[in-house]
Design a protein around this motif. Structure first.
Motif, PDB file in Angstrom:
ATOM      1  N   VAL A 153       0.668  -1.712   0.226  1.00 27.12           N
ATOM      2  CA  VAL A 153      -0.273  -0.218  -0.289  1.00 27.12           C
ATOM      3  C   VAL A 153       1.018   0.994   0.037  1.00 27.12           C
ATOM      4  O   VAL A 153       0.737   2.707  -0.807  1.00 27.12           O
ATOM      5  N   VAL A 154       1.626   1.244   0.727  1.00 27.29           N
ATOM      6  CA  VAL A 154       2.935   2.636   0.718  1.00 27.29           C
ATOM      7  C   VAL A 154       3.579   2.359  -0.406  1.00 27.29           C
ATOM      8  O   VAL A 154       3.443   3.469  -0.612  1.00 27.29           O
ATOM      9  N   ALA A 155       4.337   1.500  -0.752  1.00 28.76           N
ATOM     10  CA  ALA A 155       4.627   1.966  -2.381  1.00 28.76           C
ATOM     11  C   ALA A 155       3.833   1.730  -3.506  1.00 28.76           C
ATOM     12  O   ALA A 155       4.496   2.933  -4.791  1.00 28.76           O
ATOM     13  N   SER A 156       2.689   1.432  -3.540  1.00 23.78           N
ATOM     14  CA  SER A 156       1.367   2.269  -5.023  1.00 23.78           C
ATOM     15  C   SER A 156       1.298   3.532  -4.146  1.00 23.78           C
ATOM     16  O   SER A 156       0.935   4.133  -5.587  1.00 23.78           O
ATOM     17  N   LYS A 157       1.059   3.667  -3.196  1.00 26.53           N
ATOM     18  CA  LYS A 157       0.019   5.179  -2.986  1.00 26.53           C
ATOM     19  C   LYS A 157       1.841   6.061  -3.636  1.00 26.53           C
ATOM     20  O   LYS A 157       1.864   7.101  -3.970  1.00 26.53           O
ATOM     21  N   ALA A 158       2.543   5.896  -3.643  1.00 30.67           N
ATOM     22  CA  ALA A 158       4.470   6.597  -3.408  1.00 30.67           C
ATOM     23  C   ALA A 158       4.740   6.717  -5.219  1.00 30.67           C
ATOM     24  O   ALA A 158       5.491   6.882  -6.050  1.00 30.67           O
ATOM     25  N   HIS A 159       4.107   5.552  -5.635  1.00 31.40           N
ATOM     26  CA  HIS A 159       3.932   5.029  -7.313  1.00 31.40           C
ATOM     27  C   HIS A 159       5.709   5.229  -7.383  1.00 31.40           C
ATOM     28  O   HIS A 159       6.361   4.912  -8.291  1.00 31.40           O
TER      29      HIS A 159
END
Length: 251
Positions: free
Chosen positions: A142-148
């Motif tokens: 989730v962290v990685a996807s939100k940060a692209h």
């Protein structure tokens, strides 16, 4: 009487399972490795001549192609490996290993200066949690996807789907997926060229299901058409090939 016999048999089976579990999880089957790591791909390392696969995550294969934010193809598998190499930077790894896989690699959790390497890979967008049911690393996705971050900068295929790509394969990404993503990532022409100039080894599965790799210069190398058979792979080194279950062609 039959019911009593079933209960006794069931109890014996349970005792055997508990005993087996105790053996599998005992210190005899576990080991500790410590030292600089040789990184073979985003999932596989070598320490003290022991090959180890990072537990709980799946990094892209070294021949895997992804799409960036502009829908352009890029060698995300190579990038994931290289980012792990940079993050490692010659530092000491401390790994706790258990069991093994069909390719002779131990599974294990590894730490660099106390930091969980698998968590770092997922949080940085270079791997996915391989077992969502445990929720160990899902929050980092989730962290990685939100940060692209990393793979999430565009569109990609989950590594486990990349290995068996077909019409049912789902293309995922942090935001929109290009309309032509499926053709770009699963098209028949994708394997015709290596993803990188360093990944020139051809891997193919023979009629017996054996994974064979072919080096440039071998007679079989020129004869192998990389667009014809399922399971074909471009590999970046003999060490990577052998660590992931490939055997060198005889000629």
């Amino acid at each position: 009487m039959d019911q009593e016999r079933e209960i006794i048999v069931g109890m014996k089976q349970r005792v055997m399972m508990v005993a087996l579990f105790a053996v599998i999880t005992s210190p005899v089957c576990a080991a500790k490795l410590s030292g600089p790591a040789r990184i073979l791909d985003g999932n596989t390392i070598e320490i003290e001549q022991s090959k180890l696969r990072l537990s709980g995550i799946e990094a892209p294969e070294t021949d895997q192609i992804c799409l960036d934010a502009h829908g352009r193809k890029w060698a995300c598998g190579i990038a994931a490996r290289d980012e792990l190499i940079k993050h490692s930077n010659g530092r000491t790894w401390d790994c706790h290993t258990t069991g093994g896989d069909e390719y002779g690699r131990s599974g294990g959790s590894c730490f660099i200066e106390g930091e969980d390497v698998s968590a770092w890979m997922v949080r940085s967008g270079w791997a996915l949690s391989s077992d969502p049911s445990t929720h160990t690393y899902v929050i980092y996705e989730v962290v990685a996807s939100k940060a692209h971050a990393g793979l999430w900068s565009g569109a990609f295929i989950a590594p486990w789907d990349w290995r068996r790509g077909n019409k049912g394969t789902i293309i995922i990404g942090a935001s929109s997926v290009p309309i032509d993503a499926r053709e770009l990532l699963l098209g028949s022409a994708l394997l015709s060229d290596p993803p990188s100039s360093e990944c020139l080894i051809k891997g193919a599965v023979d009629r017996n299901g054996e994974r064979i790799y072919h080096l440039p210069g071998q007679l079989s190398y020129e004869q192998l058409d990389m667009t014809k058979k399922p399971g074909e792979r471009w590999l970046c080194s003999e060490a990577e090939a052998e660590a992931t279950g490939w055997r060198k062609a005889a000629r």
